[in-house]
Design a protein around this motif. Sequence first.
Motif, mmCIF file in Angstrom:
data_model
loop_
_atom_site.group_PDB
_atom_site.id
_atom_site.type_symbol
_atom_site.label_atom_id
_atom_site.label_comp_id
_atom_site.label_asym_id
_atom_site.label_seq_id
_atom_site.Cartn_x
_atom_site.Cartn_y
_atom_site.Cartn_z
ATOM 1 N N LYS A 1 -12.278 -1.561 1.415
ATOM 2 C CA LYS A 1 -10.834 -1.445 1.176
ATOM 3 C C LYS A 1 -10.566 -0.308 0.190
ATOM 4 O O LYS A 1 -10.884 -0.419 -0.990
ATOM 5 N N ALA B 1 -12.277 2.763 -3.444
ATOM 6 C CA ALA B 1 -12.330 1.310 -3.632
ATOM 7 C C ALA B 1 -11.780 0.984 -5.020
ATOM 8 O O ALA B 1 -11.838 1.807 -5.931
ATOM 9 N N ARG B 2 -11.256 -0.231 -5.178
ATOM 10 C CA ARG B 2 -10.702 -0.640 -6.457
ATOM 11 C C ARG B 2 -11.816 -0.846 -7.485
ATOM 12 O O ARG B 2 -12.915 -1.268 -7.148
ATOM 13 N N TRP C 1 -8.053 0.870 -1.685
ATOM 14 C CA TRP C 1 -6.721 0.494 -2.164
ATOM 15 C C TRP C 1 -6.436 0.997 -3.573
ATOM 16 O O TRP C 1 -5.525 0.522 -4.230
ATOM 17 N N ASP D 1 -5.576 -11.141 0.221
ATOM 18 C CA ASP D 1 -6.498 -10.373 -0.627
ATOM 19 C C ASP D 1 -7.187 -11.273 -1.660
ATOM 20 O O ASP D 1 -6.587 -11.662 -2.642
ATOM 21 N N GLU E 1 -3.544 0.611 -8.233
ATOM 22 C CA GLU E 1 -4.284 -0.145 -7.219
ATOM 23 C C GLU E 1 -3.349 -1.161 -6.566
ATOM 24 O O GLU E 1 -2.521 -1.771 -7.240
ATOM 25 N N LEU F 1 0.826 -1.218 0.000
ATOM 26 C CA LEU F 1 0.000 0.000 0.000
ATOM 27 C C LEU F 1 0.856 1.264 0.000
ATOM 28 O O LEU F 1 0.509 2.265 -0.637
ATOM 29 N N GLU G 1 -15.872 -7.115 -4.021
ATOM 30 C CA GLU G 1 -15.504 -7.400 -2.634
ATOM 31 C C GLU G 1 -14.824 -6.190 -1.991
ATOM 32 O O GLU G 1 -14.915 -5.969 -0.784
ATOM 33 N N SER G 2 -14.154 -5.419 -2.806
ATOM 34 C CA SER G 2 -13.425 -4.258 -2.306
ATOM 35 C C SER G 2 -14.384 -3.159 -1.858
ATOM 36 O O SER G 2 -14.102 -2.400 -0.936
ATOM 37 N N SER H 1 -16.180 -4.451 1.465
ATOM 38 C CA SER H 1 -15.271 -4.519 2.611
ATOM 39 C C SER H 1 -14.673 -3.158 2.953
ATOM 40 O O SER H 1 -13.992 -3.015 3.959
ATOM 41 N N ARG I 1 -8.454 8.699 -3.027
ATOM 42 C CA ARG I 1 -8.372 7.325 -2.557
ATOM 43 C C ARG I 1 -9.762 6.720 -2.639
ATOM 44 O O ARG I 1 -10.739 7.350 -2.228
ATOM 45 N N TYR J 1 -2.667 -4.770 -4.615
ATOM 46 C CA TYR J 1 -3.182 -6.135 -4.471
ATOM 47 C C TYR J 1 -2.295 -6.871 -3.484
ATOM 48 O O TYR J 1 -1.086 -7.000 -3.714
#
Length: 187
Positions: free
Chosen positions: A173, A161-162, A175, A52, A45, A17, A167-168, A171, A159, A47
């Motif tokens: 995230k 979510a992907r 990322w 993950d 992004e 990250l 799922e990102s 959750s 910033r 991973y």
Amino acid sequence: MRLGRRLPRSFYARPTLVVARDLLGRVLVYDGPHGRRAARLVEVEAYLGRLDPASHAFRGPTARTTVMFGRPGVAYVYFIYGNHHCMNVVAHRPGVAGAVLLRGAEPLEGLGDDPRALAGPGRLGRAFSLTIAHTGWDLVRSPLHLRAGAPVSPRDVLRSARIGIAESVTSGKLWRFAVRGSSGVTR
DNA sequence: CGAATGATCCGA
DNA sequence: CGGATCATTCGA
């Protein structure tokens, strides 16, 4: 724009990250058969390997993904949807797997003048003529590499979510990192 | 919205 | 060895 010095191995040998965020504003260079191509990274992004579910490395090393368990600073290029080659930079601390997907860039040299030609991972791969044969190339030493460029100020970093990872979203995230207002950013 | 298009991986 | 899946893009 000044491309700056080649990024050293230590740049990539940090948490995925951290590397992802720090990659914004850096310059991807390919001194290939058609001369120099260079672009400023504006969207990436992270991973995070075995942690993950969205990472190709989640299920452990396979013929395709073994490179993500190895040395940081190496390219991982995958072929997707029968059409697109997408490039990652292997980046992680020792003992884990991780990589950063290069999702968007602004053309600097040898890539024409369409500001959106590298907006999206598939388009970036096409612009640099990347194939899975580039997997394993060492970005610290090879004609395909990254240079320091100019780091991006925190207030210009978005910033989120992907993209394309359900799922990102669920959750939470965050990322994905992008440069605010850049023409090389998707969506 | 859905089609294109093929590498990859898992389960049988 | 078959089929489901896929970190995408483009065009209707």
